[in-house]
Design a protein around this motif. Structure first.
Motif, PDB file in Angstrom:
ATOM      1  N   LEU A   1      33.685  25.828  -6.982  1.00 28.86           N
ATOM      2  CA  LEU A   1      35.423  25.683  -7.075  1.00 28.86           C
ATOM      3  C   LEU A   1      35.662  26.034  -8.304  1.00 28.86           C
ATOM      4  N   LEU A   2      34.869  25.894  -9.266  1.00 28.79           N
ATOM      5  CA  LEU A   2      35.339  26.180 -10.920  1.00 28.79           C
ATOM      6  C   LEU A   2      35.312  27.764 -10.881  1.00 28.79           C
ATOM      7  N   GLU A   3      34.573  28.450  -9.954  1.00 30.35           N
ATOM      8  CA  GLU A   3      34.787  29.843  -9.767  1.00 30.35           C
ATOM      9  C   GLU A   3      36.365  30.304  -9.391  1.00 30.35           C
ATOM     10  N   HIS A   4      36.675  29.544  -8.696  1.00 33.34           N
ATOM     11  CA  HIS A   4      38.210  29.957  -8.067  1.00 33.34           C
ATOM     12  C   HIS A   4      39.070  29.492  -8.970  1.00 33.34           C
ATOM     13  N   MET A   5      38.963  28.219  -9.744  1.00 33.69           N
ATOM     14  CA  MET A   5      39.897  27.979 -10.720  1.00 33.69           C
ATOM     15  C   MET A   5      39.948  28.672 -11.993  1.00 33.69           C
ATOM     16  N   GLN A   6      39.006  29.742 -12.225  1.00 31.71           N
ATOM     17  CA  GLN A   6      38.941  30.541 -13.333  1.00 31.71           C
ATOM     18  C   GLN A   6      40.080  31.726 -13.166  1.00 31.71           C
ATOM     19  N   PHE A   7      40.717  31.735 -12.000  1.00 32.38           N
ATOM     20  CA  PHE A   7      41.594  32.709 -11.895  1.00 32.38           C
ATOM     21  C   PHE A   7      43.096  32.188 -11.817  1.00 32.38           C
ATOM     22  N   LYS A   8      43.222  30.840 -11.984  1.00 31.21           N
ATOM     23  CA  LYS A   8      44.379  30.157 -12.324  1.00 31.21           C
ATOM     24  C   LYS A   8      45.129  30.435 -13.708  1.00 31.21           C
ATOM     25  N   GLY A   9      44.324  30.919 -14.674  1.00 34.47           N
ATOM     26  CA  GLY A   9      45.032  31.438 -15.904  1.00 34.47           C
ATOM     27  C   GLY A   9      44.450  30.644 -16.990  1.00 34.47           C
TER      28      GLY A   9
END
Length: 917
Positions: free
Chosen positions: A79-87
């Motif tokens: 989930l954190l991997e995905h969050m890393q693309f949120k800016g």
């Protein structure tokens, strides 16, 4: 064959003040062209320059995966991997930035690590951007609750996607049963409840603990200046302080001290879900990658699992007890697993297959692997490593796995250990680890006198790699300009006596690598009518032996030649994909000619191929993606059943596979195959004169009795429709929507339509569909669109796709319709068009920067007697296309109410449920 199903386990996809002083990078070691440096904040830096590549790859690996997750935190690393693309505070739209730089970017999470990478056209601007991005989000990602709530539903959709595949779920259950305490028993995707409910505070704490320079490795590979890159890295990353780690801060990086107890008896798990093909899986505990035994375990897995000489294949597939088998292991930091499996059609006995599977594995302890089996396995494994090392950008990504296992140099240590493996070594690991008390397959049976396998602890990796030098670095290639004009200038084109065309782009490459395509064209609309089954099986038999070589002997010959050859059947053509090295090119061409001209057509191999295809088709009967795709293609391309372009139903394909005979396939080959309308394309390091001579000798006298004539694909106007397919017990649903467009790929408005598609759905996560459906509403893990256009006829298709929870069907359709309507009504903006042009142009150019893709592109151009002048012209048209032209194309072609829509999922079960948030 089934490794793709493991994607459910291996998923893709502190705001402390910066120090002001630039740090000095200290050189640590150098092995075979890869140099390691270390900054004083703990960051490890690997530089792998390769001037022969027109691209550069930046890859950051954090030593954190699902193994590091605590109770209630499963799936947090992913989930954190995905969050890393949120800016970050200064970067508000990372996907848009990536598209602007034409980057091929992604991230993945696995048991021991998480990595983020960007591959771009090599330029100082692109490299500076990628390094700046990774330095920024190392400690400054926002990790906001509003992003967690929306991205959580995307990750949950990814979880649901894996729930559709019985093989993947069975594997997940079996591994979870094999590991009682160690976190290798938890799948990387995590528990649904953890995905949905993890507090943002825990996610932030996880981020600040593990996303730090002393827990990361930065790798730059490809075409770049090492000294300049190192200075940039020292500046950008050196400003990040080394964290103060203490109990008070709660951020000490403890080694994993939970050790899996020695297994004390066979364990079992039973899975009952909708599906069509039975599966048996066996999991054994084995040592970590760094342990000296692991190389022998790797060879053992190959001896068991390879096709067709593998022990499992011979014991199960040949006597028709199973349709397919395999065995593999994982490269892990701590003691891991060896996995074997068998797929069994419903009319066969799963219990019999399970018994034979275990007996075959157990027999390796009493019937040791032969010298031939061990040498064959070693040759295959070493070939894969050799081919990997020829490709710097792939090495740049693959080193994430080896670093996560303890140290990147383990790649070379493992290679050296493989070379030394003997049959006695394989016998030792088989006797030590393949014990009945060490397997998890099904039910648990108490054992009065258990014979347990003691799994050794990890070794001192620093001692293993101390002073390791490795072999000499591979030779580097030339700096190659992948511009269309240069490709045309460097490509020599000639014809053989029979008319076959030979296109050769000779250039120096890393490791003297050579990539190529052989395209055999045959038949016409009339002559190919009603021959789908024989055509498919004829191609399928080409890599299953030649007149002089059995299937295994053919594979052995390719391994010795350090070559890989794959065969793919297509409409009115068969394509050979070739990868080898300079010294082997003439011999490989001769071998490919034998495959194409004199296939063995062995009756046992034919029957095995038939059983595998039927099993795969039977599995498709309940798979939402297969059913939706099949229905969509039938709607979009209506033809009579005899027409070569007809899309048969899955049941029709099964009937065809059942009724097609070996004689049918042999007769099709005799009648249609030849090289008069063929193209051979090679890109890489070879002697052009020698290649032409070899091609003339192998193919110059070969023609077909049936002349080739391109099959027309005229535009067809299709009435709009919606098809809904029920797939019970499937957690994930599929959506396809599209329309036929009367546009050829050189039409005056084609560039405008391309940009319209890129903005609406084709531009990765920055497109309108992805921004609305994935980024904002979190409905879908994968959503997008693409154009497919003909180069001879004025016909093409605009297609969109999405995966989603069945409960969200109405939300998805509404969002799709609204975004298409918005594009028509309001048009695109200047900013959108500017970003689309930049991203598309760099992505398009990057397709020519990889030799394998370049060989494919040259072969594709030859289909229509084109050169890369077409590419140069299209790129120029994209550069100058205007907003008015793009908006006009959108309004002309994307007409509401004209779409063909197909949805497949368990909609009946979802009725009455609230939409998933």
């Amino acid at each position: 064959m089934r490794k793709a199903a493991l994607l459910v386990l291996m998923l893709t996809l502190s705001t402390a003040p910066l120090a002001t002083a630039q740090q000095t990078a200290t050189k640590v070691t150098e092995v075979e062209g890869i140099t390691e440096y270390r900054l004083s904040n703990g960051l490890r830096v690997l530089l792998f320059p390769d001037q022969s590549k027109p691209t550069v790859t930046v890859n950051v690996t954090y030593m954190v995966g699902s193994r590091h997750e605590g109770y209630g935190e499963t799936g947090m690393a992913h989930l954190l991997e995905h969050m890393q693309f949120k800016g970050t505070a200064t970067r508000h739209d990372i996907p848009s930035e990536a598209d602007k730089h034409g980057a091929r970017w992604n991230a993945s999470t696995w048991l021991d690590r998480t990595n983020y990478f960007e591959t771009m056209t090599s330029s100082p601007v692109n490299l500076t951007w990628a390094l700046g991005l990774e330095a920024d989000r190392m400690t400054h990602s926002l990790i906001a609750e509003k992003d967690r709530s929306s991205e959580m539903t995307v990750v949950r959709n990814e979880f649901e996607m894996g729930e559709n595949d019985p093989f993947s779920i069975l594997l997940e259950r079996t591994v979870a049963t094999a590991f009682l305490w160690h976190n290798y028993g938890h799948s990387t995707i995590g528990a649904r409840s953890d995905i949905e409910n993890v507090p943002i505070e825990r996610l932030r704490a996880f981020y600040h603990k593990y996303y730090q320079p002393d827990n990361a490795v930065l790798l730059v590979a490809g075409k770049f200046d090492p000294a300049s890159a190192l200075r940039q890295i020292s500046t950008l990353f050196g400003r990040i302080p080394k964290p103060v780690r203490s109990l008070d801060h709660g951020n000490i990086l403890y080694p994993t001290y939970t050790a899996e107890p020695t297994q004390d008896g066979e364990r079992s798990v039973t899975l009952r879900r909708v599906g069509d093909v039975q599966v048996a899986i066996a999991v054994y505990h084995v040592p970590a990658l760094s342990h000296p035994d692991f190389a022998s375990v790797d060879v053992l897995a190959n001896v068991l699992g390879r096709e067709p000489a593998g022990r499992l294949y011979q014991a199960l597939v040949v006597p028709k007890l199973a349709s397919s088998t395999g065995a593999f292991d994982f490269q892990l930091r701590e003691p891991g697993m060896l996995i074997a499996f068998a797929q069994v059609r419903q009319e066969a006995s799963l219990e019999t297959a399970r018994t034979v599977l275990l007996q075959s594995i157990d027999s390796v302890r009493t019937r040791p692997a032969t010298v031939a089996e061990v040498e064959r396995a070693k040759s295959s494994l070493l070939k894969d490593i050799d081919l990997l090392l020829n490709n710097s950008d792939q090495v740049g990504l693959a080193l994430s796995e080896w670093q996560a296992a303890g140290d990147w140099r383990l790649l070379f240590v493992h290679r050296d250990r493989l070379k030394k493996v003997t049959p006695a070594d394989v016998q030792h690991v088989a006797a030590t680890y393949l014990k009945p008390s060490n397997v998890t397959v099904g039910l648990f049976y108490p054992t009065p006198k258990p014979d347990r396998s003691e799994i050794p602890a990890g070794v001192d990796i620093a001692e293993v790699v101390r002073d390791y030098k490795g072999d000499s670095a591979l030779g580097v290639g030339e700096t190659f300009d992948a511009a269309p004009s240069n490709i045309d200038a460097r490509t020599s084109v000639s014809r053989l006596a029979n008319g076959m065309r030979v296109s050769l782009l000779e250039k120096k490459t890393r490791g003297q690598a050579v990539k190529g395509r052989l395209v055999l064209r045959f038949g016409s609309e009339k002559s190919l009518a009603g021959l789908r089954g024989p055509r498919s099986f004829a191609a399928g038999m080409l890599d299953r032996g030649t007149r002089m070589l059995t299937r295994q002997q053919l594979q052995d010959s390719l391994d010795v030649l350090r070559a890989s050859v794959n065969v793919r059947s297509g409409l009115a053509r068969t394509t050979f994909t070739i990868e080898t090295v300079r010294s082997s090119v003439p011999a490989v061409l001769a071998l490919v000619a034998d495959m194409a001209r004199e296939p063995r057509f062995d009756s046992a191999e034919f029957e095995q191929l038939r059983q595998q295809r039927i099993a795969g088709l039977e599995q498709d009967r309940s798979d939402p993606q297969a059913l939706a795709s099949n229905a969509f293609n039938r709607k979009m391309n209506p033809h009579s059943p005899e027409h070569p372009l007809y899309t048969p139903t899955i049941d029709e394909q099964i009937k065809s596979a059942t009724s097609t005979t070996l004689a049918d396939a042999r007769d099709f080959h005799r009648r249609f195959y030849g090289a008069a309308a063929a193209d051979l394309v090679l890109v890489g390091d070879f002697d052009s004169t020698a290649v032409r001579a070899a091609a003339q000798k192998s193919f110059g006298d070969w023609s077909s009795s049936e002349k080739f004539a391109r099959i027309p694909e005229p535009y067809a106007s299709i009435d709009s429709s919606t098809t809904v397919i029920e797939t019970p017990d499937k957690a994930n649903a599929l959506f396809f929507a599209g329309l036929n467009v009367p546009v050829r790929d050189d039409a005056s408005d084609y560039a405008a339509l391309l940009m319209g598609d890129y903005i609406v759905g084709g531009g990765s996560l920055d497109s309108r569909l992805a921004t609305r459906i994935r980024q904002k509403e979190g409905i879908s893990y994968g959503v997008g669109s693409f154009m497919s256009n003909n180069s001879a006829d004025s016909s093409g298709q605009w297609e969109t796709y999405a995966i989603y929870a069945p409960e969200n069907a109405s939300r998805l359709v509404q969002a799709f319709n609204e975004e298409v309507a918005r594009a028509r009504k309001s048009g695109v903006t200047a900013e959108e068009l500017s970003k689309a042009k930049s991203g598309w142009l760099q992505e398009y150019a990057q397709e020519r920067s990889n030799d394998d893709e370049l060989a494919s592109q040259i072969a594709l151009r030859r289909d229509y007697d084109r050169t890369f002048q077409y590419d140069a012209k299209l790129e120029q048209q994209v550069r100058v296309v205007t907003i008015d032209q793009v908006n006009a194309a959108i309004r002309k072609y994307l007409v509401p109410g004209s779409f063909t829509i197909v949805r497949a999922g368990d909609f009946a079960k979802s009725k009455g449920k609230l939409p998933v948030q």
